[in-house]
Design a protein around this motif. Structure first.
Motif, PDB file in Angstrom:
ATOM      1  N   ARG A 125      -2.378   1.326 -21.892  1.00 17.04           N
ATOM      2  CA  ARG A 125      -1.841   0.300 -22.976  1.00 17.04           C
ATOM      3  C   ARG A 125      -0.343   0.591 -22.967  1.00 17.04           C
ATOM      4  O   ARG A 125       0.337  -0.465 -22.983  1.00 17.04           O
ATOM      5  CB  ARG A 125      -2.515   0.550 -24.207  1.00 17.04           C
ATOM      6  N   LEU A 126      -0.038   1.618 -22.667  1.00 19.66           N
ATOM      7  CA  LEU A 126       1.615   1.941 -22.730  1.00 19.66           C
ATOM      8  C   LEU A 126       2.247   1.345 -21.541  1.00 19.66           C
ATOM      9  O   LEU A 126       3.124   0.895 -21.746  1.00 19.66           O
ATOM     10  CB  LEU A 126       1.819   3.393 -22.855  1.00 19.66           C
ATOM     11  N   THR A 127       1.775   1.376 -20.445  1.00 22.67           N
ATOM     12  CA  THR A 127       2.091   1.027 -19.405  1.00 22.67           C
ATOM     13  C   THR A 127       2.278  -0.477 -19.341  1.00 22.67           C
ATOM     14  O   THR A 127       3.191  -1.101 -18.957  1.00 22.67           O
ATOM     15  CB  THR A 127       1.397   1.380 -18.038  1.00 22.67           C
ATOM     16  N   ARG A 159      -6.042   2.783 -11.932  1.00 27.72           N
ATOM     17  CA  ARG A 159      -5.600   1.893 -13.146  1.00 27.72           C
ATOM     18  C   ARG A 159      -4.290   1.599 -13.305  1.00 27.72           C
ATOM     19  O   ARG A 159      -3.951   0.538 -13.505  1.00 27.72           O
ATOM     20  CB  ARG A 159      -6.280   2.795 -14.180  1.00 27.72           C
ATOM     21  N   LEU A 160      -3.388   2.491 -12.948  1.00 22.63           N
ATOM     22  CA  LEU A 160      -1.878   2.231 -12.824  1.00 22.63           C
ATOM     23  C   LEU A 160      -1.564   1.124 -11.991  1.00 22.63           C
ATOM     24  O   LEU A 160      -0.787  -0.052 -12.297  1.00 22.63           O
ATOM     25  CB  LEU A 160      -0.943   3.378 -12.907  1.00 22.63           C
ATOM     26  N   GLN A 161      -1.956   1.204 -10.900  1.00 24.96           N
ATOM     27  CA  GLN A 161      -1.786   0.410  -9.927  1.00 24.96           C
ATOM     28  C   GLN A 161      -2.449  -1.227 -10.316  1.00 24.96           C
ATOM     29  O   GLN A 161      -1.885  -2.279 -10.029  1.00 24.96           O
ATOM     30  CB  GLN A 161      -2.424   0.406  -8.528  1.00 24.96           C
ATOM     31  N   ALA A 167       4.982   1.876  -7.995  1.00 25.51           N
ATOM     32  CA  ALA A 167       5.017   3.036  -7.245  1.00 25.51           C
ATOM     33  C   ALA A 167       4.775   4.397  -8.189  1.00 25.51           C
ATOM     34  O   ALA A 167       4.777   4.057  -9.179  1.00 25.51           O
ATOM     35  CB  ALA A 167       6.557   3.477  -6.689  1.00 25.51           C
ATOM     36  N   LEU A 168       4.231   5.458  -7.504  1.00 24.95           N
ATOM     37  CA  LEU A 168       3.847   6.424  -8.256  1.00 24.95           C
ATOM     38  C   LEU A 168       4.308   7.832  -7.847  1.00 24.95           C
ATOM     39  O   LEU A 168       4.142   8.064  -6.521  1.00 24.95           O
ATOM     40  CB  LEU A 168       2.313   6.591  -8.576  1.00 24.95           C
ATOM     41  N   ASN A 194      -6.871   6.999  -0.325  1.00 24.16           N
ATOM     42  CA  ASN A 194      -7.187   6.138  -1.264  1.00 24.16           C
ATOM     43  C   ASN A 194      -7.187   4.596  -0.503  1.00 24.16           C
ATOM     44  O   ASN A 194      -5.892   4.226  -0.690  1.00 24.16           O
ATOM     45  CB  ASN A 194      -7.391   6.181  -2.589  1.00 24.16           C
ATOM     46  N   PRO A 195      -8.494   3.909   0.319  1.00 24.66           N
ATOM     47  CA  PRO A 195      -7.910   2.670   0.578  1.00 24.66           C
ATOM     48  C   PRO A 195      -7.539   1.623  -0.383  1.00 24.66           C
ATOM     49  O   PRO A 195      -6.910   0.691  -0.072  1.00 24.66           O
ATOM     50  CB  PRO A 195      -9.171   2.333   1.392  1.00 24.66           C
ATOM     51  N   ARG A 196      -7.941   1.826  -1.538  1.00 26.93           N
ATOM     52  CA  ARG A 196      -7.542   1.017  -2.769  1.00 26.93           C
ATOM     53  C   ARG A 196      -5.932   1.104  -3.223  1.00 26.93           C
ATOM     54  O   ARG A 196      -5.439   0.155  -3.631  1.00 26.93           O
ATOM     55  CB  ARG A 196      -8.269   1.575  -4.101  1.00 26.93           C
TER      56      ARG A 196
END
Length: 330
Positions: A125-127, A159-161, A167-168, A194-196
């Motif tokens: 939610r913050l993001t 979930r961030l993506q 970028a992370l 992770n392929p996702r």
């Protein structure tokens, strides 16, 4: 080519980590001079920005020679983060970064920084509040999880993506570890594999030599490396790593002249940006690192951390040059 949004960072970028009371414009300028590809500001409190706190506002200062540069914010309130995003956008950094990794108690107890790792729904939610209120590319820096029993970086990354993070950067420790023990990059590698996951993944934690940078690049497959503590008092690490990647050989270590020049520039730029008194005082934490490993240096270190006169400090640097021109560093 690694990209954040439309910003090209090269084949394997080296990023300067956002560090409280360290990653200010004078320090960032030194790191840029010595090979850092992307710079991040100190973290800025969203609440402080909204309150118009002078220290928070000052941290918004960026300069064209730093680009690409990201400004990092933290907070635990959606409305405050949304408003902060709008304020940050006015100074036009290249990237807006969110801190979900700071382990410091005063940040965590406000439900910000690494504290958000205990509530991934809140993190998202913050993001989203930030992304919805800026046109800048949004990136995130975080940790593996709250503690060893709750490592949730795989879910966090996906979930961030999904909400639009571009970028992370992952520090390979949990919040509970603070800065103790070894960073575990196997979790970072798993996220990258992770392929996702299609956004760039940058690894952070414990990279303090060209050899380690090369080993971690090859072993963990990250898109780039973020360097923090190893650059304090040693901005040369970025070019040393790049040279080692290209040639397999080490650059010559910085000489006493190089070290004095860097410390002097850092002091000069600090006093120009912060004012003389504050610039002098806040430089004191850096001198030990610039001159680490010189035998019989105590007398000069004492002068550097107690003298309040700018001209006299420059004289101390001249003395160091004269007296340690043949110094070898341990």
């Amino acid at each position: 080519m690694v990209k954040i949004g439309n910003i090209e960072l090269g084949e394997f970028p080296l990023l300067l980590a956002p560090m409280e009371d360290v990653s200010d414009p004078p320090f960032r300028r030194l790191c840029k001079m010595h090979g850092a590809d992307m710079l991040y500001s100190e973290f800025i409190s969203s609440e402080g920005l909204i309150r118009d706190a002078i220290k928070s506002k000052m941290k918004l200062d960026i300069f064209d020679y730093e680009r690409p540069v990201g400004i990092q914010i933290f907070g635990g309130d959606e409305e405050a983060m949304a408003m902060s995003a709008k304020i940050v956008e006015t100074v036009q950094p290249d990237v807006l970064d969110i801190n979900f990794g700071c382990p410091v108690k005063k940040v965590v107890t406000k439900g910000a920084g690494a504290g958000v790792l205990k509530d991934v729904d809140l993190m998202i939610r913050l993001t989203k509040a930030v992304i919805d209120n800026t046109n800048l590319p949004v990136t995130v820096k975080t940790r593996l999880g709250w503690d060893d029993t709750s490592i949730n970086i795989d879910e966090v990354a996906e979930r961030l993506q999904d909400v639009g993070v571009q970028a992370l950067s992952i520090h390979g420790r949990t919040r509970a570890q603070l800065y103790k023990g070894e960073a575990d990059w196997t979790h970072i590698a798993r996220v990258k594999e992770n392929p996702r996951i299609t956004m760039p993944i940058f690894g952070n934690g414990d990279v303090d030599s060209p050899e380690k940078a090369l080993e971690y690049r090859n072993k963990y497959g990250v898109d780039g490396i973020m360097i923090g503590r190893a650059a304090i008092g040693y901005p040369w690490i970025f070019n040393e790593i790049k040279h080692f990647f290209e040639t397999g050989e080490h650059l010559e270590k910085p000489t006493i002249e190089d070290r004095v020049e860097a410390a002097k520039n850092h002091l000069t730029w600090s006093t120009q940006w912060k004012g003389e008194r504050l610039g002098i005082v806040e430089m004191r934490r850096h001198y030990t690192n610039y001159f680490k490993g010189i035998p019989h240096f105590k007398e000069y270190r004492t002068q550097l951390v107690t003298n309040d006169n700018l001209d006299e400090l420059y004289s101390v640097f001249d003395e160091i040059l004269a007296n340690f021109k043949d110094a070898t560093f341990s």
